[in-house]
Design an enzyme around this catalytic site. Structure first.
Site, PDB file in Angstrom:
ATOM      1  N   ARG A 124       1.901   8.560   6.926  1.00 29.05           N
ATOM      2  CA  ARG A 124       2.131   8.487   8.371  1.00 29.05           C
ATOM      3  C   ARG A 124       3.615   8.244   8.648  1.00 29.05           C
ATOM      4  NH1 ARG A 124      -1.192   3.643  10.318  1.00 29.05           N
ATOM      5  NH2 ARG A 124      -0.561   2.892   8.286  1.00 29.05           N
TER       6      ARG A 124
ATOM      7  N   LYS B 170       6.720  -6.342  11.247  1.00 26.28           N
ATOM      8  CA  LYS B 170       6.198  -5.691  10.051  1.00 26.28           C
ATOM      9  C   LYS B 170       7.277  -4.956   9.268  1.00 26.28           C
ATOM     10  CE  LYS B 170       2.632  -2.363   8.604  1.00 26.28           C
ATOM     11  NZ  LYS B 170       3.489  -1.274   8.107  1.00 26.28           N
TER      12      LYS B 170
ATOM     13  N   PHE C 166       3.819  -8.809  -9.395  1.00 26.95           N
ATOM     14  CA  PHE C 166       4.939  -9.703  -9.095  1.00 26.95           C
ATOM     15  C   PHE C 166       5.277 -10.489 -10.363  1.00 26.95           C
ATOM     16  CE2 PHE C 166       3.621  -8.646  -4.912  1.00 26.95           C
ATOM     17  CZ  PHE C 166       4.646  -8.945  -4.034  1.00 26.95           C
TER      18      PHE C 166
ATOM     19  N   ALA D 251      -3.901   1.766  12.664  1.00 26.93           N
ATOM     20  CA  ALA D 251      -5.261   1.647  12.148  1.00 26.93           C
ATOM     21  C   ALA D 251      -6.044   0.521  12.803  1.00 26.93           C
ATOM     22  CB  ALA D 251      -5.239   1.440  10.641  1.00 26.93           C
TER      23      ALA D 251
ATOM     24  N   TRP E  82       7.239  -0.881  -7.649  1.00 24.12           N
ATOM     25  CA  TRP E  82       8.327  -1.451  -6.846  1.00 24.12           C
ATOM     26  C   TRP E  82       9.561  -1.657  -7.706  1.00 24.12           C
ATOM     27  CZ3 TRP E  82      11.209  -5.989  -6.839  1.00 24.12           C
ATOM     28  CH2 TRP E  82      11.904  -6.278  -5.644  1.00 24.12           C
TER      29      TRP E  82
ATOM     30  N   PHE F  67      -3.578  -0.457   7.057  1.00 22.03           N
ATOM     31  CA  PHE F  67      -4.129  -1.810   6.949  1.00 22.03           C
ATOM     32  C   PHE F  67      -5.207  -1.886   5.874  1.00 22.03           C
ATOM     33  CE2 PHE F  67      -2.547  -2.154  11.498  1.00 22.03           C
ATOM     34  CZ  PHE F  67      -1.432  -2.890  11.140  1.00 22.03           C
TER      35      PHE F  67
ATOM     36  N   THR G  47       4.023   1.465  -0.790  1.00 23.96           N
ATOM     37  CA  THR G  47       4.792   1.440  -2.031  1.00 23.96           C
ATOM     38  C   THR G  47       3.971   2.011  -3.180  1.00 23.96           C
ATOM     39  OG1 THR G  47       6.002  -0.512  -1.265  1.00 23.96           O
ATOM     40  CG2 THR G  47       6.033  -0.074  -3.635  1.00 23.96           C
TER      41      THR G  47
ATOM     42  N   LYS H 163       0.826  -1.217   0.000  1.00 23.45           N
ATOM     43  CA  LYS H 163       0.000   0.000   0.000  1.00 23.45           C
ATOM     44  C   LYS H 163       0.861   1.268   0.000  1.00 23.45           C
ATOM     45  CE  LYS H 163      -2.561   0.176   3.566  1.00 23.45           C
ATOM     46  NZ  LYS H 163      -1.533   0.859   4.390  1.00 23.45           N
TER      47      LYS H 163
END
Length: 556
Positions: free
Chosen positions: A94, A105, A381, A273, A409, A301, A73, A71
């Site tokens: 954030r 994480k 991916f 969140a 990415w 999230f 990224t 998210k």
């Protein structure tokens, strides 16, 4: 492929004064924290108020899985893509918490070639905002206990103290503690608790306050305890507000950094969140909308938590109207929701994809309830097959959503141009009828039930006796018109983290409710969600180090 930290450390950053100049900000409008970080001055924030607002784009996601969604990224890469297209855009994110950085994480700077930098400084101490919030929180706790020790003029019932100390670290042994042991001069013995800093009401207040006056007003309304008559005792009554505001004087100013492609990024505030409202500060978002034609922000999230709170708390309280929502998913995560083990996610499996895509389907339906145009993007991916991608594309377009692949990415802004074009198309062509899910006047229990049924898909709500009593009391005290901030696990639409996909027929278990009167919402604890996380068996901290030249390794 290089690691995220290797890419970030090899980047050639522009002095932050140059990044600011690119969107018309003078060096005198900045308060510098070295060459690559700055805070926006109060004079600048005041100066831009007369400007028109740019478009507001929210990036959210399906429920997180070990397979990853990307998210942040995507948010960063989308901002870079707008820059490559000659659009004036600012990202609003954030700040990362130290807890996840050293836990499981990792950091929150994005990934690959869609990152904000300086990555290590952002993920560690940054500009000291979280330390200021922690200090203000714990100053209030110290003043509360000192007031009791010095005669308890306010008649505080020590069995009804609800203010908790905080620390920006995952430390499970601090969840439930006893303080005041020792001599008579060491205070009254009582049970106490810690929350992680990002769950502190001070964090929520900082992120919802418009300016210093509003900040102080909100701080004064914090309910810290109840007296022997059952009446709230506030931070204002404890005479704590001035000193707390002094600690937060600089923390309230938004921070400016840059992406790898030098797109400006305001990174400010960081409420979780799953246990708080999950959005960056209102000040940063509003500043970004004044500074650029497009503000791209995110909410933490899955959309069941971050986006719901962005709409029903942040937009409601700040008077914001989002112009589009980007919903991030990955084929790997959808197959994980369809029952595929993490080790097998690279193999094509259309059956599992069709089974797991119901999670994406529910999030699409939820976002459409708010009347905002929705764009679905697949974070790409190399293991994704053409057949899998085509299936997701057809699935989304059949539900009225624009769809685009995101390759940010790997390719940075270039990999986000297709997504940016679809976002622009959605804002131009799709109707925007933004509205919140529930009205202020709806009773608290009904607000909770509406979220449980309409957003989570629950059949009903099981209110614990303590929660029933607390909701009744909060209503009697005049807090019934506040929005609710649902504290729920992030991994499932339900309150059971093991229920993947699109669970149904379950009851949401509400065990506790309390008011964050300064922030302006009622917090509702569901299931077994914790406001102080713990570390995993093998924390990320094991792999973090610094060499003799001061170069940090192991952050991700």
């Amino acid at each position: 492929m290089k690691t995220d930290i290797e890419i970030a450390q090899e980047a050639v950053m522009e002095p932050i004064t140059n990044v600011a100049a690119g969107i018309g900000i003078d060096a005198d409008d900045l308060e510098l924290y070295g060459k690559y970080k700055a805070k926006l001055s109060e004079e600048f924030l005041e100066k831009i108020q007369a400007r028109p607002n740019g478009k507001l784009i929210l990036v959210t996601a399906i429920n997180p899985t070990p397979a990853g969604e990307g998210k942040t990224t995507t948010t960063v890469g989308l901002g870079e893509a707008f820059g490559r297209m000659g659009k004036k855009a600012v990202i609003a994110l954030r700040e990362p918490s130290l807890g996840p950085c050293f836990g499981i994480k990792g950091g929150a700077a994005g990934g690959g070639y869609a990152q904000v930098v300086p990555m290590e400084e952002l993920n560690l101490h940054f500009t000291g905002d979280f330390h200021a919030i922690t200090s203000a929180n714990n100053l209030l706790a110290a003043l509360l206990d000192n007031h009791i020790q010095q005669g308890n003029e306010l008649g505080i019932d020590t069995r009804q103290i609800i203010w908790k100390r905080c620390e920006d670290m995952n430390d499970r042994v601090l969840r439930n503690i006893v303080v005041g042991l020792g001599n008579k001069t060491d205070g009254y013995v009582r049970e106490d608790h810690f929350v992680i800093t990002v769950a502190s009401e001070i964090m929520a207040i900082l992120c919802l306050a418009d300016d210093m006056k509003d900040l102080k007003d909100r701080l004064s309304r914090i309910v810290v305890a109840y007296n022997y008559q059952g009446e709230p005792v506030t931070a204002g009554q404890l005479k704590a507000v001035g000193a707390m505001a002094a600690l937060l004087k600089d923390a309230i100013k938004p921070n400016l950094i840059q992406t790898l492609e030098h797109t400006p990024a305001l990174v400010h505030g960081g409420p979780f969140a799953n246990i708080a409202h999950g959005c960056n500060s209102v000040r940063a978002t509003k500043a970004a909308m004044k500074m650029a034609d497009y503000c791209i922000t995110e909410a933490g999230f899955g959309a069941d938590l971050g986006a719901e709170k962005f709409f029903d708390i942040k937009c409601r309280k700040a008077g914001l109207t989002p112009d589009a929502v980007v919903l991030v998913a990955t084929i790997r995560a959808l197959k994980y929701n369809g029952g595929v083990a993490k080790a097998d996610l690279g193999a094509e499996n259309l059956d599992a994809l069709k089974k797991g895509i119901v999670n994406l389907e529910k999030h699409i339906e939820n976002l459409q309830k708010y009347g905002v145009p929705v764009v679905v993007t697949l974070n790409s991916f190399i293991t994704d097959s053409a057949a899998e991608t085509a299936y997701v594309r057809d699935f989304c377009e059949a539900r009225g959503c624009e769809f685009a692949l995101s390759e940010v990415w790997e390719k940075g802004g270039e990999g986000g141009i297709a997504l940016a074009e679809k976002v622009l198309k959605a804002m131009e062509e799709k109707e925007n009828d933004f509205h919140v899910l529930y009205e202020d006047e709806m009773p608290l229990a009904d607000k909770i039930t509406k979220i449980a049924k309409e957003i989570y898909g629950a059949s009903g709500v099981n209110f614990a006796p303590a929660a029933v009593k607390q909701l009744k009391r909060l209503t009697e005290l005049g807090f019934g018109n506040l929005p609710v901030c649902m504290a729920k696990n992030q991994y499932s639409l339900s309150d059971d983290p093991t229920l993947l996909g699109r669970p149904s027929g379950f009851e949401l278990n509400v065990r506790e409710a309390y008011v964050s009167a300064g922030a302006g919402f009622v917090v509702v604890l569901t299931g077994a969600v914790m406001t102080m996380p713990g570390l995993p068996k093998a924390p990320a901290a094991y792999n973090i180090d610094v060499d003799n030249n001061g170069k940090i390794t192991g952050l991700f």
